[in-house]
Write an enzyme that holds these catalytic residues in place. Structure first.
Site, PDB file in Angstrom:
ATOM      1  N   HIS A 243      29.302  49.749  27.362  1.00 54.86           N
ATOM      2  CA  HIS A 243      29.474  49.620  28.821  1.00 54.86           C
ATOM      3  C   HIS A 243      29.319  48.176  29.289  1.00 54.86           C
ATOM      4  O   HIS A 243      28.719  47.912  30.333  1.00 54.86           O
ATOM      5  CB  HIS A 243      28.464  50.515  29.568  1.00 54.86           C
ATOM      6  CG  HIS A 243      28.749  51.988  29.460  1.00 54.86           C
ATOM      7  ND1 HIS A 243      29.598  52.660  30.309  1.00 54.86           N
ATOM      8  CD2 HIS A 243      28.300  52.918  28.574  1.00 54.86           C
ATOM      9  CE1 HIS A 243      29.639  53.952  29.960  1.00 54.86           C
ATOM     10  NE2 HIS A 243      28.873  54.131  28.911  1.00 54.86           N
ATOM     11  N   ASP A 306      23.765  54.301  26.323  1.00 55.43           N
ATOM     12  CA  ASP A 306      24.658  55.456  26.208  1.00 55.43           C
ATOM     13  C   ASP A 306      26.049  55.042  25.733  1.00 55.43           C
ATOM     14  O   ASP A 306      26.499  53.925  25.973  1.00 55.43           O
ATOM     15  CB  ASP A 306      24.780  56.171  27.565  1.00 55.43           C
ATOM     16  CG  ASP A 306      25.295  55.246  28.658  1.00 55.43           C
ATOM     17  OD1 ASP A 306      24.896  54.067  28.671  1.00 55.43           O
ATOM     18  OD2 ASP A 306      26.124  55.696  29.476  1.00 55.43           O
ATOM     19  N   GLU A 307      26.692  55.968  25.075  1.00 52.01           N
ATOM     20  CA  GLU A 307      28.128  55.908  24.803  1.00 52.01           C
ATOM     21  C   GLU A 307      28.607  54.586  24.194  1.00 52.01           C
ATOM     22  O   GLU A 307      29.641  54.073  24.599  1.00 52.01           O
ATOM     23  CB  GLU A 307      28.919  56.204  26.090  1.00 52.01           C
ATOM     24  CG  GLU A 307      28.670  57.586  26.625  1.00 52.01           C
ATOM     25  CD  GLU A 307      29.357  57.849  27.957  1.00 52.01           C
ATOM     26  OE1 GLU A 307      29.938  58.923  28.098  1.00 52.01           O
ATOM     27  OE2 GLU A 307      29.299  56.983  28.852  1.00 52.01           O
ATOM     28  N   ALA A 308      27.873  54.071  23.236  1.00 52.73           N
ATOM     29  CA  ALA A 308      28.382  52.923  22.471  1.00 52.73           C
ATOM     30  C   ALA A 308      29.196  53.521  21.324  1.00 52.73           C
ATOM     31  O   ALA A 308      28.760  53.572  20.175  1.00 52.73           O
ATOM     32  CB  ALA A 308      27.220  52.073  21.961  1.00 52.73           C
TER      33      ALA A 308
END
Ligand code: ACM
Length: 492
Positions: A243, A306-308
């Site tokens: 992100h 999150d969400e790497a």
């Protein structure tokens, strides 16, 4: 005796026989001499003054005469609270006693006075010349210490004025944490002196080409002080190591090629990342997290995590480990999304659970290692979702969440953890589809009231019909104050 229309539902609250207390231009506020208690009293006097049409005095001496609203700090043990109640819960406990002659709010800490005043606000009704407060007695404390809202100001930017309105809303619901998601692919929203290009270059954009913006350091400091005066802690989130397109856009030194990435105004996730082998990456983490910790008096800094989605585990662990080390080195407690649990966070960290589709093994292992969990299950607490098919704004990726689904869940059931391992409950609102304060409040309300009650009130105090009844009192107040809220949600 009938209950009192307080939301979240209090531990004990009863109407008493007798005339109401009338708040008018002759009312006095009496308060102990502690500065933070005086701050609560001044806020109260301001509110009374507005309702009564003229200023009311604040003094320290209680002559016992009628016509006073008295704010008292009790000695430790001076409130009848359950033995063994954790200190952070006891700090927010309060007692309110109202008869026709006086209102007395008692708490162990100034923040408890604020919670008592928020409850009092909900029982007071406007009358000619001021307010009428029915005779009642309330004794209350929260179930969980962290009752928050994560607000994404990166996908769309919301100005300080709107952030202050959100703080006031949180305080009115006796919530205590505003978690600001300050950085993402679409924009960097906090001035970071060690890396000025983050806001000079990467703050101007939002999703869909909408205008951006950022909090200067003085604006951020002012927001933190405003929030603290209302008993709300600001938790800043710098989301790494994924992100991060805004950072890569500002600093080519963070990309393997050395070229800055173009700005991003779409709504995809998981494509951007830092690179452990790039020389500027660790100094960057040290700089920006150090800057944010330095301007944050509260105890927490959130490092995202999150969400790497395009990173191998070892690199992820290294980068999250470095970020966590900077935060701990600055004397703060690490908060991170659940993915970071696998990276062996420092003991005492807070892991924020959101993704109900992924097995929670790493989260539970982190708890065994001393972490506590903040519950934001997406199917209940993600308020960017539409309420129903007709709702004109919002997303659908985690389903639709009607008001009742938002209300009828039990935190202990989410991960089968005892309350000691759960620091609290936090709603989240992601703003890919949310571009205006009106849409923001529409999506928040009335669902945030449901989350507030899940977080504050013990299960035996909660029940749908009674919640709906008390909510009607709140929606009437929102209407009077011009606060937007989503109506069909009440029926879902
Ligand atoms: C998240 O929803 N990516 C925390």
């Amino acid at each position: 005796m009938a209950g009192v229309p307080i939301l979240p539902a209090p531990v004990r609250g009863e109407r008493r026989a007798g005339r109401p207390f009338l708040v008018d231009a002759t009312t006095r506020v009496v308060v102990a001499e502690e500065p933070e208690a005086v701050c609560a009293a001044v806020l109260l006097a301001h509110r009374i003054g507005r309702a009564a049409g003229g200023p009311v005095p604040v003094g320290h001496r209680d002559d016992g005469e009628p016509g006073a609203v008295v704010l008292r700090l009790a000695e430790p043990g001076g409130l009848p609270l359950p033995p063994g109640l954790a200190p952070d819960l006891a700090a927010e406990a309060y007692r309110v006693e109202v008869d026709h002659a006086r209102v007395v709010v008692t708490a162990a800490e100034p923040v408890g006075l604020l919670r008592g005043l928020a409850a009092l606000d909900q029982v007071a009704v406007p009358v000619q010349g001021g307010l009428a407060v029915p005779s009642c007695a309330v004794l209350d404390h929260p179930r969980f210490a962290w009752r928050g809202l994560c607000l994404d100001v990166a996908r769309h930017w919301f100005a300080p004025e709107t952030l202050r309105d959100v703080v006031l809303l949180l305080a009115s619901l006796r919530m205590n944490t505003l978690h600001l998601h300050l950085t993402d692919d679409q924009g960097w929203r906090i001035e970071t002196p060690s890396r000025p290009r983050l806001t000079e270059v990467a703050a101007a954009t939002s999703v869909g080409g909408d205008p951006g913006g950022f909090l200067s350091r003085p604006e951020y400091a002012a927001l933190v002080v405003f929030a603290a005066a209302h008993g709300v802690t600001v938790v800043p989130e710098i989301d790494v190591p994924g992100h991060v397109n805004a950072a890569l856009h500002a600093y080519g030194s963070l990309t393997p090629s050395g070229e800055p990435r173009p700005p991003y105004t779409g709504v995809g996730v998981g494509f951007s990342r830092l690179h452990a082998e790039v020389a500027d990456t660790l100094p960057f983490l040290t700089d920006v997290l150090g800057d944010v910790a330095a301007v944050t008096p509260g105890p927490y800094v959130h490092i995202g995590g999150d969400e790497a989605l395009t990173m191998h585990a070892a690199e992820y662990d290294q980068l999250v480990g470095h970020a966590a080390g900077v935060v701990v080195g600055a004397g703060k407690t690490v908060v991170a999304w659940q993915e970071a649990a696998r990276a062996r966070l420092p003991a005492g960290s807070i892991v924020q659970y959101w993704d109900e589709q992924t097995a929670p093994d790493a989260v539970l292992a982190a708890v065994r290692d001393g972490a506590r969990v903040l519950l934001s299950p997406a199917g209940r607490a993600y308020l960017d979702t539409r309420y129903d098919r007709e709702c004109p704004v919002g997303s659908e990726w985690s389903g639709r969440i009607g008001l009742r689904a938002c209300y009828e869940w039990e935190p202990a059931d989410v991960l089968a953890l005892p309350d000691e391992d759960v620091v609290g409950v936090e709603a989240a609102i992601w703003t890919e589809t949310v571009a205006t304060p009106r849409d923001l409040f529409w999506l928040l309300l009335p669902r945030l009231a449901a989350i507030a009650e899940v977080a504050w009130s013990a299960p035996e105090r909660r029940g749908w019909p009674d919640f709906e009844r008390r909510l009607r009192g709140l929606t009437a107040r929102w209407d009077l104050a011009g606060v937007p809220w989503y109506r069909p949600g009440l029926e879902t």
